[in-house]
Motif scaffolding. Structure first.
Motif, short mmCIF file in Angstrom:
data_model
loop_
_atom_site.label_atom_id
_atom_site.label_comp_id
_atom_site.label_asym_id
_atom_site.label_seq_id
_atom_site.Cartn_x
_atom_site.Cartn_y
_atom_site.Cartn_z
N ILE A 157 25.81 162.73 27.01
CA ILE A 157 24.85 163.53 26.25
C ILE A 157 24.63 164.84 27.00
O ILE A 157 23.73 164.95 27.84
CB ILE A 157 23.51 162.80 26.04
CG1 ILE A 157 23.73 161.48 25.32
CG2 ILE A 157 22.53 163.67 25.26
CD1 ILE A 157 22.49 160.67 25.13
N ASN A 158 25.50 165.79 26.77
CA ASN A 158 25.40 167.12 27.36
C ASN A 158 25.07 167.05 28.84
O ASN A 158 25.81 166.45 29.61
CB ASN A 158 24.37 167.95 26.58
CG ASN A 158 24.74 168.08 25.11
OD1 ASN A 158 25.92 168.11 24.77
ND2 ASN A 158 23.74 168.18 24.25
N SER A 159 23.96 167.64 29.27
CA SER A 159 23.64 167.70 30.70
C SER A 159 22.79 166.53 31.18
O SER A 159 22.42 166.46 32.36
CB SER A 159 22.90 169.02 31.00
OG SER A 159 21.70 169.09 30.26
N LEU A 160 22.48 165.59 30.30
CA LEU A 160 21.61 164.47 30.66
C LEU A 160 22.36 163.46 31.54
O LEU A 160 23.48 163.04 31.23
CB LEU A 160 21.12 163.77 29.39
CG LEU A 160 20.10 162.63 29.57
CD1 LEU A 160 18.85 163.15 30.27
CD2 LEU A 160 19.75 162.03 28.21
N SER A 161 21.75 163.09 32.65
CA SER A 161 22.30 162.08 33.56
C SER A 161 21.56 160.77 33.32
O SER A 161 20.35 160.67 33.57
CB SER A 161 22.14 162.53 35.01
OG SER A 161 22.76 161.64 35.90
N ILE A 162 22.29 159.75 32.83
CA ILE A 162 21.66 158.50 32.40
C ILE A 162 21.91 157.40 33.44
O ILE A 162 23.06 157.08 33.74
CB ILE A 162 22.25 158.04 31.04
CG1 ILE A 162 22.11 159.15 29.99
CG2 ILE A 162 21.56 156.77 30.57
CD1 ILE A 162 22.82 158.85 28.69
N PRO A 163 20.85 156.81 34.01
CA PRO A 163 21.04 155.70 34.95
C PRO A 163 21.41 154.42 34.21
O PRO A 163 20.66 153.96 33.34
CB PRO A 163 19.67 155.59 35.63
CG PRO A 163 18.70 156.11 34.60
CD PRO A 163 19.43 157.15 33.80
N VAL A 164 22.56 153.86 34.54
CA VAL A 164 23.05 152.66 33.85
C VAL A 164 23.21 151.54 34.87
O VAL A 164 24.00 151.65 35.82
CB VAL A 164 24.41 152.93 33.16
CG1 VAL A 164 24.91 151.66 32.47
CG2 VAL A 164 24.29 154.08 32.16
N LYS A 165 22.45 150.47 34.70
CA LYS A 165 22.62 149.32 35.58
C LYS A 165 23.69 148.41 34.99
O LYS A 165 23.83 148.30 33.77
CB LYS A 165 21.30 148.57 35.78
CG LYS A 165 20.67 148.00 34.53
CD LYS A 165 19.34 147.31 34.86
CE LYS A 165 18.69 146.72 33.62
NZ LYS A 165 17.39 146.07 33.92
N ILE A 166 24.46 147.77 35.86
CA ILE A 166 25.65 147.06 35.40
C ILE A 166 25.69 145.61 35.89
O ILE A 166 25.12 145.26 36.91
CB ILE A 166 26.93 147.78 35.85
CG1 ILE A 166 26.99 147.89 37.38
CG2 ILE A 166 27.03 149.16 35.20
CD1 ILE A 166 28.29 148.46 37.93
N LYS A 167 26.41 144.81 35.11
CA LYS A 167 26.79 143.46 35.51
C LYS A 167 28.30 143.35 35.40
O LYS A 167 28.87 143.73 34.38
CB LYS A 167 26.11 142.42 34.62
CG LYS A 167 24.60 142.36 34.78
CD LYS A 167 23.98 141.28 33.89
CE LYS A 167 22.47 141.22 34.09
NZ LYS A 167 21.84 140.19 33.21
#
Length: 264
Positions: free
Chosen positions: A176-186
């Motif tokens: 999403i453009n300049s948005l940095s999204i924190p994604v937690k993973i399994k």
């Protein structure tokens, strides 16, 4: 040359779409395809195992926007970084492109071909300014955030960080453009198959903050969302055969963003 976990040839495809279910005129579609050649340049006598050296070459690049082919000279813009000599740090999976002079030479040829296109000239000027800086931080950051390099070398199986004592994750940039999204993973590993499932870490970015960021980026009014991230990495005889990443974001009942990346 030493053997690596990579094959010497792949097909690369990217498809990203924005859909407005109430007004299709707002729909946007971007498609990118190329053939990728990967040559290991590290000498067999090199004893340092903390790095690899690759020549990453893209050929037969095809780009479509809203199902229309990008033609000459615009297609040249996607060829500026099509040949990279990459120094890959195998401890943090960070890449440095060490053939800047070659990239600048190619940029000059493309600049001449696009001299009558004002918009392209402006883009080329901005790229040149980054390349001619003595500090390569911005240049290297752009290389590592490119979709192909990130998928091959910097995907969350290789490159992640501790979000907490029990959870790992990564920051999704560029979706999403300049948005940095924190994604937690399994992560689930079975034999030579790796599956990663991700969701937004609401302890780092809560739901209301994410919705406000979406409103700022797109100028749309939403009350809720659904986000999913899935990566499948398959190996054969210890070589990476395919990497597939699917990202989906539903914004209320009206909007949806999909991105599919595949290397095979």
């Amino acid at each position: 040359m030493k053997n690596t976990i990579y094959m010497d040839k792949y097909k690369f495809k990217l498809k990203k779409e924005f859909r407005d279910k109430f007004n299709r005129i707002n729909d946007k579609l971007f498609e990118y395809a190329s053939e990728v050649y990967l040559a290991n340049l590290k000498d067999d006598s090199e004893k340092n195992d903390n790095f690899e050296l690759f020549h990453l070459l893209e050929e037969n690049i095809e780009v479509k926007k809203n199902s229309e082919n990008i033609e000459y000279p615009d297609i040249f813009m996607f060829e500026i970084f099509s040949s990279l000599i990459l120094y890959l740090n195998t401890e943090n999976f960070y890449c440095k492109a060490i053939n800047k002079d070659n990239i600048l030479y190619r940029l000059g040829i493309i600049e001449e071909a696009c001299k009558n296109r004002y918009r392209l000239k402006q883009e080329i000027k901005e790229i040149r300014e980054v390349l001619e800086k003595e500090d390569d931080t911005q240049f290297f950051s752009g290389i590592n955030e490119s979709v192909l390099v990130k998928c091959l070398f910097g995907n969350p199986h290789f490159r992640n960080e501790e979000f907490s004592r029990v959870e790992k994750g990564f920051y999704l940039n560029g979706f999403i453009n300049s948005l940095s999204i924190p994604v937690k993973i399994k992560e689930k590993i079975e034999n030579e198959n790796i599956e990663i499932i991700g969701e937004i870490d609401t302890l780092i970015m809560n739901e209301s903050n994410f919705i406000e960021e979406i409103k700022l980026e797109y100028g749309i009014d939403i009350e809720d969302y659904e986000f999913s991230y899935k990566l499948n990495l398959r190996k054969s005889r210890e070589k990476i055969k395919t990497i597939e990443i699917q990202i989906n974001l539903k914004l209320g009942k009206r909007y949806e963003i999909n991105e599919r990346i595949i290397i095979m």
